[in-house]
Design a protein around this motif. Structure first.
Motif, mmCIF file in Angstrom:
data_model
loop_
_atom_site.group_PDB
_atom_site.id
_atom_site.type_symbol
_atom_site.label_atom_id
_atom_site.label_comp_id
_atom_site.label_asym_id
_atom_site.label_seq_id
_atom_site.Cartn_x
_atom_site.Cartn_y
_atom_site.Cartn_z
ATOM 1 N N ILE A 138 -14.941 -66.924 79.645
ATOM 2 C CA ILE A 138 -13.731 -66.751 78.833
ATOM 3 C C ILE A 138 -12.547 -66.378 79.721
ATOM 4 O O ILE A 138 -12.658 -65.491 80.569
ATOM 5 C CB ILE A 138 -13.930 -65.645 77.782
ATOM 6 C CG1 ILE A 138 -15.171 -65.931 76.922
ATOM 7 C CG2 ILE A 138 -12.691 -65.481 76.909
ATOM 8 C CD1 ILE A 138 -15.654 -64.719 76.160
ATOM 9 N N THR A 189 -12.352 -71.400 76.988
ATOM 10 C CA THR A 189 -13.762 -71.060 77.122
ATOM 11 C C THR A 189 -14.542 -72.251 77.661
ATOM 12 O O THR A 189 -14.122 -73.410 77.523
ATOM 13 C CB THR A 189 -14.385 -70.629 75.773
ATOM 14 O OG1 THR A 189 -14.343 -71.730 74.856
ATOM 15 C CG2 THR A 189 -13.653 -69.438 75.189
ATOM 16 N N TYR A 235 -11.944 -66.207 69.436
ATOM 17 C CA TYR A 235 -11.545 -67.124 70.497
ATOM 18 C C TYR A 235 -10.967 -68.431 69.959
ATOM 19 O O TYR A 235 -10.511 -69.265 70.736
ATOM 20 C CB TYR A 235 -12.740 -67.415 71.410
ATOM 21 C CG TYR A 235 -13.295 -66.162 72.048
ATOM 22 C CD1 TYR A 235 -12.484 -65.348 72.834
ATOM 23 C CD2 TYR A 235 -14.610 -65.770 71.840
ATOM 24 C CE1 TYR A 235 -12.969 -64.178 73.393
ATOM 25 C CE2 TYR A 235 -15.106 -64.602 72.402
ATOM 26 C CZ TYR A 235 -14.282 -63.812 73.175
ATOM 27 O OH TYR A 235 -14.774 -62.652 73.729
#
Length: 242
Positions: free
Chosen positions: A47, A63, A151
């Motif tokens: 990440i 990612t 995310y």
């Protein structure tokens, strides 16, 4: 296009290894990797935050998935295989975090063979089909796990806005244009196919079909996005791996 030095103004912490404690998107109430065999392939999540953190605003993230020290990342050229988290090299001290996700009996090559037709070259879209979309599917393929929603919250929020008034396209002065080759892409449908192929189950398609009304954030979050922040995001577009 904005350079990385113009966009990223803060140093990021050195890489740290952590054990993931969250789990999302299980099917059939099973935490075990799909298929048979003894899990022997280590799966990690790499990440990197993109740009400078703005208080009270979700961050953008890049990612990638790492299986047995080989990185897999989706770009405009399709799924690329790298060593040493190469796709994070453009971010300062990237990747900022590498999380151990678990062990799988499925190798990286087998995962790639199963997913690459869904992530073909030329189908990348900054908001609708990006690196995080691929990682979400790869984690499910390998471990029956989902990418933590934090995310992907940024692209979900912006996609909802852009679908209605073209806000992102207008304020980015054309930097972002939807890719028509991503129009039919749907994470939920891919997950359903993975599940159906491994267990002949249709439960996932009924509960996680990936439709915007279910995956998208609430109206309050969308209303909180201001023009200044979207312009800030547009300036970062050049740093996102394409």
């Amino acid at each position: 296009q904005a350079s990385l030095s113009q966009v990223v103004g803060l140093r990021r912490p050195a890489v740290r290894i952590a054990v993931a404690s969250w789990q999302m998107g299980n099917c059939n109430n099973s935490d075990a990797p799909a298929g048979n065999g003894v899990p022997q392939h280590q799966v990690k999540l790499a990440i990197s935050p993109i740009g400078v953190k703005i208080p009270s605003i979700p961050e953008a993230y890049h990612t990638s998935i790492v299986v047995d020290d080989k990185e897999y990342c989706f770009t405009s050229h399709g799924v690329l295989c790298n060593q040493n988290c190469k796709s994070h090299a453009r971010f300062q001290n990237g990747p900022a975090k590498v999380i151990h996700m678990g062990m799988s009996h499925i190798s990286g090559e087998e995962m790639l063979a199963g997913l690459k037709r869904h992530f073909a070259p030329g189908t990348y879209d900054l908001l609708r089909k990006n690196c995080n979309s691929f990682v979400d599917c790869a984690l499910f393929y390998l471990l029956r796990r989902r990418l933590d929603g934090q995310y992907r919250i940024l692209e979900q929020m912006l996609e909802c806005i852009d679908d209605t008034i073209g806000f992102v396209r207008i304020l980015s002065m054309g930097e972002y244009m939807p890719n028509p080759k991503a129009n039919d892409f749907n994470v939920g449908k891919i997950l359903a196919r993975i599940e159906a192929a491994s267990s002949s189950s249709v439960g996932l398609a009924d509960t996680q079909d990936g439709r915007k009304g279910k995956e998208g954030p609430g109206g309050a979050r969308k209303d909180a996005l201001g023009a200044a922040w979207v312009k800030h995001l547009a300036a970062q577009i050049a740093t996102i791996p394409l």
